[in-house]
Enzyme design. Structure first.
Site, short mmCIF file in Angstrom:
data_model
loop_
_atom_site.label_atom_id
_atom_site.label_comp_id
_atom_site.label_asym_id
_atom_site.label_seq_id
_atom_site.Cartn_x
_atom_site.Cartn_y
_atom_site.Cartn_z
N TRP A 115 0.83 -1.22 0.00
CA TRP A 115 0.00 0.00 0.00
C TRP A 115 0.85 1.25 0.00
O TRP A 115 0.49 2.26 -0.63
CB TRP A 115 -0.98 -0.02 1.18
N ASP A 150 -1.43 6.69 6.44
CA ASP A 150 -2.53 5.83 6.05
C ASP A 150 -2.76 4.87 7.22
O ASP A 150 -1.96 3.97 7.46
CB ASP A 150 -2.17 5.08 4.78
N LYS A 188 -12.29 -1.75 7.82
CA LYS A 188 -11.54 -2.67 8.67
C LYS A 188 -11.91 -2.49 10.14
O LYS A 188 -12.36 -3.41 10.79
CB LYS A 188 -10.05 -2.49 8.44
#
Length: 361
Positions: free
Chosen positions: A102, A172, A196
């Site tokens: 990511w 992030d 999540k």
């Protein structure tokens, strides 16, 4: 109905209490005769939902008044581009720490906008660790430093953050926000896809220090500007109202459980159950992440062979475990133990791992 042992990496488990409340209110929200999905986003009924979500986030994460709490769309992937669009000036460089797939995607988007650099990377070790803070390189022309706080694919997590520098720290936190206390005032911007720890997919939370709005260039399109959402209280266009409603309910659930400090203790206990099964297996289970970098959210491991990996996953599926396959890019196994995954599910997984090892070692 018997609930599955849900270890999906995202979209992931939601608290059963929240799901049951949403079910109860689905067709008649607060006696309006409508679902929350049918309410106008300009109505006073939805306005309360919106404000509750913002205030609960501020309370749970102790967000200072000089920060905006924004609800956006496009997931973390849109943020990968919006961040350099808003904050990377022509004479500046965007500084990224690579700790997994990511963060690689984040820097890829930034390269379309301007100059980038890699302040630190653990790619050579297969992303099995988090870099030492002392090993991160900085420059006077850095626009910001970007990190990915938790890495779902490789199972690593920052234990302490690289704070204390004059350049804004951007993170992030899609896969570990709300799982532990966060020193929000040490960051310039925090962003997180909800699917999540915060709720269902569809909404992205952005926590941004207000002075950073001054850096947005005038030529940037309206919908790609953070100040657009700030000025309109995230209501410039129709927001994902149901996702924000669910976010508000999940936040209320976390508050009822004792907040992020209590949630962190529970997450540590859940992860320990599974890591102990790995560590006590005499090498039968091999964790990917090194001990000092282990994630409390995503526990990645392999068995002695691909054949045993497949057998483990098949038998686990037959016993009601869901989502234990490792990411398609690296294979193996992964247990995602987000906030809403109950302790009982982790206990059941540990028992299954111990028994499987006894039979097959």
């Amino acid at each position: 109905m018997e609930r599955a042992y849900n270890f999906n990496a995202g979209p992931s488990a939601l608290p059963l209490d929240v799901l049951q409340l949403a079910q109860k209110e689905l067709v008649n929200f607060k006696e309006t005769g409508m679902s929350v999905m049918e309410l106008s986003h300009r109505s006073k009924e939805y306005d309360r939902v919106h404000e509750d979500a913002q205030q609960l986030l501020r309370e749970l994460l102790e967000i200072p008044d000089n920060y905006d709490v924004l609800f956006m769309q496009g997931g973390a992937s849109l943020q990968f581009a919006m961040i350099p669009m808003n904050f990377l000036g022509k004479e500046q460089t965007a500084n990224y720490v690579l700790t997994g797939s990511w963060s690689e995607k984040a820097v890829k988007e930034a390269k379309f906008i301007g100059e980038t650099k890699i302040g630190a990377s653990t790619k050579e070790s297969g992303y099995s660790t988090i870099p030492s803070i002392a090993d991160i390189t900085y420059s006077s022309d850095d626009a910001y430093l970007h990190i990915t706080s938790n890495n779902t694919i490789y199972g690593t997590q920052w234990q302490t953050y690289p704070t204390g520098h004059s350049i804004p720290l951007i993170a992030d936190m899609s896969s570990d926000i709300l799982s532990r206390p966060i020193p929000v005032s040490e960051f310039g911007l925090i962003y997180a896809g909800a699917q999540k720890n915060l709720g269902p997919s569809g909404v992205t939370v952005v926590i941004i220090r207000k002075d950073l709005h001054e850096r947005t260039p005038d030529h940037l399109p309206t919908m790609l500007r953070y100040d657009t959402q700030s000025k309109s209280n995230s209501l410039y266009n129709t927001p994902p109202t149901f996702a924000i409603y669910m976010l508000s309910q999940v936040l209320a659930w976390v508050k009822e459980k004792g907040g992020t400090t209590a949630i962190a203790k529970q997450n540590e206990a859940k992860a320990k159950l599974i890591y102990d099964a790995i560590d006590e297996s005499s090498g039968f289970y091999r964790g990917h992440a090194e001990q000092g970098s282990r994630s409390l959210m995503n526990i990645t491991f392999n068995l002695p062979s691909d054949e045993l990996n497949k057998k483990f996953l098949q038998e686990a599926k037959e016993k009601g475990f869901v989502g234990l396959n490792g990411h398609r890019s690296i294979g193996g196994c992964r247990a995602s133990t987000y906030n809403a995954v109950p302790v009982e599910a982790c206990e059941a997984l540990r028992q299954f791992m111990v028994e499987f090892k006894r039979i097959h070692s």
